[in-house]
Motif scaffolding. Sequence first.
Motif, PDB file in Angstrom:
ATOM      1  N   ALA A 152      52.933  -9.780  32.162  1.00 24.86           N
ATOM      2  CA  ALA A 152      51.590  -9.152  32.258  1.00 24.86           C
ATOM      3  C   ALA A 152      51.725  -7.790  32.809  1.00 24.86           C
ATOM      4  CB  ALA A 152      50.620 -10.029  32.995  1.00 24.86           C
ATOM      5  N   GLY A 153      52.652  -7.271  33.297  1.00 29.02           N
ATOM      6  CA  GLY A 153      52.903  -5.945  33.956  1.00 29.02           C
ATOM      7  C   GLY A 153      52.136  -5.884  35.187  1.00 29.02           C
ATOM      8  N   MET A 154      52.183  -6.921  36.062  1.00 26.88           N
ATOM      9  CA  MET A 154      51.444  -6.707  37.261  1.00 26.88           C
ATOM     10  C   MET A 154      52.278  -7.458  38.579  1.00 26.88           C
ATOM     11  SD  MET A 154      48.672  -9.899  36.918  1.00 26.88           S
ATOM     12  CE  MET A 154      47.994  -9.088  35.544  1.00 26.88           C
ATOM     13  N   ALA A 155      51.848  -6.980  39.523  1.00 26.42           N
ATOM     14  CA  ALA A 155      52.657  -7.279  40.788  1.00 26.42           C
ATOM     15  C   ALA A 155      52.298  -9.093  41.161  1.00 26.42           C
ATOM     16  CB  ALA A 155      52.340  -6.663  42.116  1.00 26.42           C
ATOM     17  N   ALA A 205      40.690  -5.761  31.074  1.00 29.89           N
ATOM     18  CA  ALA A 205      41.935  -5.398  30.568  1.00 29.89           C
ATOM     19  C   ALA A 205      42.938  -6.135  31.454  1.00 29.89           C
ATOM     20  CB  ALA A 205      42.094  -3.839  31.224  1.00 29.89           C
ATOM     21  N   VAL A 206      42.717  -6.614  32.349  1.00 27.02           N
ATOM     22  CA  VAL A 206      43.768  -7.468  33.329  1.00 27.02           C
ATOM     23  C   VAL A 206      43.605  -8.913  32.493  1.00 27.02           C
ATOM     24  CG1 VAL A 206      44.168  -8.910  35.428  1.00 27.02           C
ATOM     25  CG2 VAL A 206      43.525  -6.617  35.545  1.00 27.02           C
ATOM     26  N   ILE A 207      42.472  -9.434  31.985  1.00 24.71           N
ATOM     27  CA  ILE A 207      42.373 -10.545  31.225  1.00 24.71           C
ATOM     28  C   ILE A 207      43.174 -10.644  30.049  1.00 24.71           C
ATOM     29  CG2 ILE A 207      40.862 -12.238  30.239  1.00 24.71           C
ATOM     30  CD1 ILE A 207      38.809 -11.907  32.374  1.00 24.71           C
ATOM     31  N   VAL A 208      43.124  -9.342  29.276  1.00 25.89           N
ATOM     32  CA  VAL A 208      43.895  -9.133  28.037  1.00 25.89           C
ATOM     33  C   VAL A 208      45.446  -9.311  28.524  1.00 25.89           C
ATOM     34  CG1 VAL A 208      44.538  -7.520  26.098  1.00 25.89           C
ATOM     35  CG2 VAL A 208      42.135  -8.154  26.887  1.00 25.89           C
ATOM     36  N   ASP A 209      45.846  -8.564  29.400  1.00 22.35           N
ATOM     37  CA  ASP A 209      47.217  -8.546  29.810  1.00 22.35           C
ATOM     38  C   ASP A 209      47.813  -9.662  30.266  1.00 22.35           C
ATOM     39  OD1 ASP A 209      47.399  -5.751  29.590  1.00 22.35           O
ATOM     40  OD2 ASP A 209      47.128  -5.321  31.819  1.00 22.35           O
ATOM     41  N   LEU A 210      47.091 -10.824  30.848  1.00 20.29           N
ATOM     42  CA  LEU A 210      47.360 -11.864  31.331  1.00 20.29           C
ATOM     43  C   LEU A 210      47.605 -12.715  29.950  1.00 20.29           C
ATOM     44  CD1 LEU A 210      45.131 -12.709  34.233  1.00 20.29           C
ATOM     45  CD2 LEU A 210      47.726 -12.560  34.379  1.00 20.29           C
ATOM     46  N   ARG A 267      48.363 -11.785  26.890  1.00 21.80           N
ATOM     47  CA  ARG A 267      49.361 -11.386  26.249  1.00 21.80           C
ATOM     48  C   ARG A 267      50.421 -12.172  26.831  1.00 21.80           C
ATOM     49  NH1 ARG A 267      47.693  -5.524  25.691  1.00 21.80           N
ATOM     50  NH2 ARG A 267      46.563  -5.483  23.834  1.00 21.80           N
ATOM     51  N   GLY A 268      50.618 -11.940  28.324  1.00 17.63           N
ATOM     52  CA  GLY A 268      51.870 -12.642  28.764  1.00 17.63           C
ATOM     53  C   GLY A 268      51.998 -13.928  28.608  1.00 17.63           C
ATOM     54  N   LEU A 269      50.778 -14.835  28.536  1.00 19.48           N
ATOM     55  CA  LEU A 269      50.837 -16.226  28.318  1.00 19.48           C
ATOM     56  C   LEU A 269      51.058 -16.603  26.708  1.00 19.48           C
ATOM     57  CD1 LEU A 269      47.879 -17.076  30.645  1.00 19.48           C
ATOM     58  CD2 LEU A 269      50.467 -17.951  30.880  1.00 19.48           C
ATOM     59  N   GLY A 270      50.660 -15.606  25.821  1.00 17.00           N
ATOM     60  CA  GLY A 270      50.893 -15.684  24.538  1.00 17.00           C
ATOM     61  C   GLY A 270      49.433 -16.573  23.797  1.00 17.00           C
ATOM     62  N   ILE A 271      48.533 -16.315  24.625  1.00 13.99           N
ATOM     63  CA  ILE A 271      47.335 -16.895  24.118  1.00 13.99           C
ATOM     64  C   ILE A 271      46.237 -15.798  23.896  1.00 13.99           C
ATOM     65  CG2 ILE A 271      47.977 -18.858  25.349  1.00 13.99           C
ATOM     66  CD1 ILE A 271      45.847 -17.976  27.509  1.00 13.99           C
ATOM     67  N   GLU A 272      45.049 -16.437  23.319  1.00 15.71           N
ATOM     68  CA  GLU A 272      43.801 -15.365  23.283  1.00 15.71           C
ATOM     69  C   GLU A 272      43.154 -15.047  24.372  1.00 15.71           C
ATOM     70  OE1 GLU A 272      43.115 -13.829  20.255  1.00 15.71           O
ATOM     71  OE2 GLU A 272      44.740 -14.582  19.420  1.00 15.71           O
TER      72      GLU A 272
END
Length: 108
Positions: free
Chosen positions: A43-46, A63-68, A70-75
């Motif tokens: 997710a590109g976060m610490a 934006a953070v919710i979207v990054d998470l 993507r990192g999880l491979g879900i909507e």
Amino acid sequence: MALAFATACFARMVEDIRIQFGKLLRQQRKAKSLTQEELAGRAGMAVPYLSDLERGKWNPSLAVIVDLARGLGIEASDLLVGLEIDRTGGGEGDGPGPELPERKRGGV
């Protein structure tokens, strides 16, 4: 006095939503068998920030919710499924709840 009551009710509601979101985030992460380190990297976060999110310490931006997601491979919406919000505004009685101060919008 009414404004203080409204602010206190709003703060409790937001905190509850943060904690709920954190629990849902942790469930999604564990369902994917990911460690906090793995998800934070994807997710590109610490890692400490992710840990704080899971404990309900922060209110994530869209934006953070979207990054998470993507990192999880879900909507992104999947991270919000199951959130229970207080539709009465946190006040007592059958009314719509306390009136909150009007928010200013940029550019208007």
